[in-house]
Design a protein around this motif. Sequence first.
Motif, PDB file in Angstrom:
ATOM      1  N   GLY A   1       3.174   2.630 -10.797  1.00 34.14           N
ATOM      2  CA  GLY A   1       4.280   1.900 -11.410  1.00 34.14           C
ATOM      3  C   GLY A   1       4.246   0.419 -11.123  1.00 34.14           C
ATOM      4  O   GLY A   1       3.255  -0.261 -11.393  1.00 34.14           O
ATOM      5  N   ASP A   2       5.331  -0.078 -10.514  1.00 32.60           N
ATOM      6  CA  ASP A   2       5.461  -1.525 -10.271  1.00 32.60           C
ATOM      7  C   ASP A   2       4.856  -1.972  -8.944  1.00 32.60           C
ATOM      8  O   ASP A   2       4.959  -3.145  -8.588  1.00 32.60           O
ATOM      9  N   VAL A   3       4.254  -1.069  -8.214  1.00 40.15           N
ATOM     10  CA  VAL A   3       3.641  -1.443  -6.927  1.00 40.15           C
ATOM     11  C   VAL A   3       2.476  -2.406  -7.180  1.00 40.15           C
ATOM     12  O   VAL A   3       1.612  -2.130  -8.016  1.00 40.15           O
ATOM     13  N   PRO A   4       2.437  -3.542  -6.474  1.00 36.48           N
ATOM     14  CA  PRO A   4       1.337  -4.506  -6.677  1.00 36.48           C
ATOM     15  C   PRO A   4      -0.030  -3.903  -6.351  1.00 36.48           C
ATOM     16  O   PRO A   4      -0.161  -3.116  -5.415  1.00 36.48           O
ATOM     17  N   ILE A   5      -1.023  -4.283  -7.135  1.00 31.77           N
ATOM     18  CA  ILE A   5      -2.407  -3.858  -6.912  1.00 31.77           C
ATOM     19  C   ILE A   5      -3.262  -5.110  -6.763  1.00 31.77           C
ATOM     20  O   ILE A   5      -3.252  -5.987  -7.618  1.00 31.77           O
ATOM     21  N   TYR A   6      -3.987  -5.181  -5.670  1.00 32.90           N
ATOM     22  CA  TYR A   6      -4.869  -6.319  -5.393  1.00 32.90           C
ATOM     23  C   TYR A   6      -6.321  -5.849  -5.424  1.00 32.90           C
ATOM     24  O   TYR A   6      -6.606  -4.666  -5.216  1.00 32.90           O
ATOM     25  N   ASP A   7      -7.215  -6.781  -5.690  1.00 30.98           N
ATOM     26  CA  ASP A   7      -8.638  -6.460  -5.584  1.00 30.98           C
ATOM     27  C   ASP A   7      -9.355  -7.575  -4.842  1.00 30.98           C
ATOM     28  O   ASP A   7      -9.017  -8.754  -4.975  1.00 30.98           O
TER      29      ASP A   7
ATOM     30  N   ASN B   1       5.232  -6.036   0.333  1.00 29.22           N
ATOM     31  CA  ASN B   1       5.985  -5.713  -0.881  1.00 29.22           C
ATOM     32  C   ASN B   1       6.628  -4.332  -0.858  1.00 29.22           C
ATOM     33  O   ASN B   1       7.573  -4.085  -1.611  1.00 29.22           O
ATOM     34  N   ILE B   2       6.124  -3.428  -0.015  1.00 32.60           N
ATOM     35  CA  ILE B   2       6.657  -2.067   0.027  1.00 32.60           C
ATOM     36  C   ILE B   2       6.909  -1.651   1.474  1.00 32.60           C
ATOM     37  O   ILE B   2       6.426  -2.292   2.407  1.00 32.60           O
ATOM     38  N   THR B   3       7.671  -0.573   1.647  1.00 37.96           N
ATOM     39  CA  THR B   3       7.991  -0.068   2.975  1.00 37.96           C
ATOM     40  C   THR B   3       6.959   0.964   3.420  1.00 37.96           C
ATOM     41  O   THR B   3       6.146   1.432   2.621  1.00 37.96           O
ATOM     42  N   VAL B   4       7.020   1.340   4.692  1.00 37.64           N
ATOM     43  CA  VAL B   4       6.113   2.365   5.220  1.00 37.64           C
ATOM     44  C   VAL B   4       6.375   3.706   4.523  1.00 37.64           C
ATOM     45  O   VAL B   4       5.442   4.458   4.255  1.00 37.64           O
ATOM     46  N   LYS B   5       7.648   3.988   4.222  1.00 36.29           N
ATOM     47  CA  LYS B   5       7.978   5.236   3.518  1.00 36.29           C
ATOM     48  C   LYS B   5       7.346   5.254   2.131  1.00 36.29           C
ATOM     49  O   LYS B   5       6.829   6.294   1.686  1.00 36.29           O
ATOM     50  N   GLN B   6       7.363   4.125   1.450  1.00 39.98           N
ATOM     51  CA  GLN B   6       6.718   4.038   0.136  1.00 39.98           C
ATOM     52  C   GLN B   6       5.203   4.192   0.260  1.00 39.98           C
ATOM     53  O   GLN B   6       4.557   4.740  -0.634  1.00 39.98           O
ATOM     54  N   MET B   7       4.641   3.722   1.376  1.00 40.93           N
ATOM     55  CA  MET B   7       3.211   3.898   1.615  1.00 40.93           C
ATOM     56  C   MET B   7       2.853   5.376   1.695  1.00 40.93           C
ATOM     57  O   MET B   7       1.841   5.810   1.135  1.00 40.93           O
TER      58      MET B   7
ATOM     59  N   GLY C   1       0.837  -3.266  -0.800  1.00 41.09           N
ATOM     60  CA  GLY C   1       0.710  -2.377  -1.953  1.00 41.09           C
ATOM     61  C   GLY C   1      -0.619  -1.637  -1.895  1.00 41.09           C
ATOM     62  O   GLY C   1      -1.021  -1.154  -0.838  1.00 41.09           O
ATOM     63  N   VAL C   2      -1.307  -1.592  -3.034  1.00 44.84           N
ATOM     64  CA  VAL C   2      -2.623  -0.959  -3.106  1.00 44.84           C
ATOM     65  C   VAL C   2      -3.674  -2.059  -3.219  1.00 44.84           C
ATOM     66  O   VAL C   2      -3.554  -2.959  -4.053  1.00 44.84           O
ATOM     67  N   ILE C   3      -4.679  -1.984  -2.353  1.00 45.25           N
ATOM     68  CA  ILE C   3      -5.728  -3.005  -2.337  1.00 45.25           C
ATOM     69  C   ILE C   3      -7.072  -2.312  -2.517  1.00 45.25           C
ATOM     70  O   ILE C   3      -7.383  -1.356  -1.792  1.00 45.25           O
ATOM     71  N   PHE C   4      -7.858  -2.787  -3.474  1.00 46.83           N
ATOM     72  CA  PHE C   4      -9.211  -2.271  -3.666  1.00 46.83           C
ATOM     73  C   PHE C   4     -10.194  -3.312  -3.146  1.00 46.83           C
ATOM     74  O   PHE C   4     -10.137  -4.485  -3.514  1.00 46.83           O
ATOM     75  N   VAL C   5     -11.076  -2.859  -2.275  1.00 48.68           N
ATOM     76  CA  VAL C   5     -12.068  -3.744  -1.658  1.00 48.68           C
ATOM     77  C   VAL C   5     -13.450  -3.308  -2.122  1.00 48.68           C
ATOM     78  O   VAL C   5     -13.863  -2.166  -1.880  1.00 48.68           O
ATOM     79  N   GLY C   6     -14.155  -4.199  -2.791  1.00 48.72           N
ATOM     80  CA  GLY C   6     -15.487  -3.886  -3.299  1.00 48.72           C
ATOM     81  C   GLY C   6     -16.562  -4.578  -2.489  1.00 48.72           C
ATOM     82  O   GLY C   6     -16.391  -5.726  -2.063  1.00 48.72           O
ATOM     83  N   GLU C   7     -17.670  -3.894  -2.262  1.00 50.42           N
ATOM     84  CA  GLU C   7     -18.818  -4.500  -1.586  1.00 50.42           C
ATOM     85  C   GLU C   7     -20.087  -4.128  -2.336  1.00 50.42           C
ATOM     86  O   GLU C   7     -20.218  -3.021  -2.860  1.00 50.42           O
ATOM     87  N   GLY C   8     -21.020  -5.073  -2.353  1.00 55.60           N
ATOM     88  CA  GLY C   8     -22.255  -4.883  -3.096  1.00 55.60           C
ATOM     89  C   GLY C   8     -22.433  -6.008  -4.098  1.00 55.60           C
ATOM     90  O   GLY C   8     -21.883  -7.101  -3.936  1.00 55.60           O
ATOM     91  N   SER C   9     -23.186  -5.752  -5.145  1.00 59.80           N
ATOM     92  CA  SER C   9     -23.404  -6.755  -6.183  1.00 59.80           C
ATOM     93  C   SER C   9     -22.109  -6.969  -6.969  1.00 59.80           C
ATOM     94  O   SER C   9     -21.536  -6.015  -7.492  1.00 59.80           O
ATOM     95  N   SER C  10     -21.666  -8.210  -7.062  1.00 55.49           N
ATOM     96  CA  SER C  10     -20.398  -8.492  -7.747  1.00 55.49           C
ATOM     97  C   SER C  10     -20.433  -8.096  -9.212  1.00 55.49           C
ATOM     98  O   SER C  10     -19.413  -7.685  -9.777  1.00 55.49           O
ATOM     99  N   THR C  11     -21.608  -8.204  -9.853  1.00 56.03           N
ATOM    100  CA  THR C  11     -21.707  -7.838 -11.268  1.00 56.03           C
ATOM    101  C   THR C  11     -21.511  -6.343 -11.482  1.00 56.03           C
ATOM    102  O   THR C  11     -21.056  -5.914 -12.542  1.00 56.03           O
TER     103      THR C  11
END
Length: 251
Positions: free
Chosen positions: A174-180, A205-211, A146-156
């Motif tokens: 929409g219903d596409v899973p979002i991870y962090d 969770n999703i296909t390449v076409k959905q990507m 799905g969609v993944i957000f990757v953060g770097e730096g100070s966690s606060t």
Amino acid sequence: MAKPRTAAENKAARAAAQAERKAASKERRTQLWQAFNLQRKQDKRLLPYMIGAFVLIVAAAVVASLLLGGLFTMVTLIPLGVVLGALVAFIIFGRRAQKSVYRQAEGQTGAAAWVLDNLRGKWRVSPGVAATGHFDAVHRVIGRPGVIFVGEGSSTRVKPLLAQEKKRTARLVGDVPIYDVVVGNGEGEVPLSKLERHLTRLPANITVKQMDTLESRLAALGSRAGAGVMPKGPLPNAGKMRGVQRTVRRK
């Protein structure tokens, strides 16, 4: 209609393609040799481990051929042991070189973006979709999970950025899973060296076409990170190994 090429032109094209392949192969060998020398100087255990693994495997092949007996067995097992020993030694070099790269990059600005840029497989990476003036950054990755957000730096400072980006994105996907994911060594964080493994272990969770559809849709969100606060990537020592890392993977 294109004019057919003559036999001489075909021969010249084949020669040019062969020369290009030879040049690329020579460049890969040069990169590997440079990487080996660099790693050997930094890692005093590299040569003993490589030589030890090679000798151990060849010795095992020789002993096995003597115990089994027969000329055919010896001719088969000993060369096989040499090839296998060389392969294992090369794998040891690749693993230790990769660990060295991660050690050099860890904690540096843009290290997570650098790892994401080297992901193997069908991933769509948008570095620095949000950032702060302290060089904290959030990178967006679209993949089979799905969609993944990757953060770097100070966690606060990164966690509020992640929450904002997830909220903005949820309106479009929409219903596409979002991870962090927060990169770091603290509780609940993912170490830099394990970031790729963490992403590849997420469920599909999703296909390449959905990507492709997601990528077009999210492009409208743009980036909220100014040019002055975008991470520039890890320091040169780790950056030099980027081509090496790709070369090792291709071997």
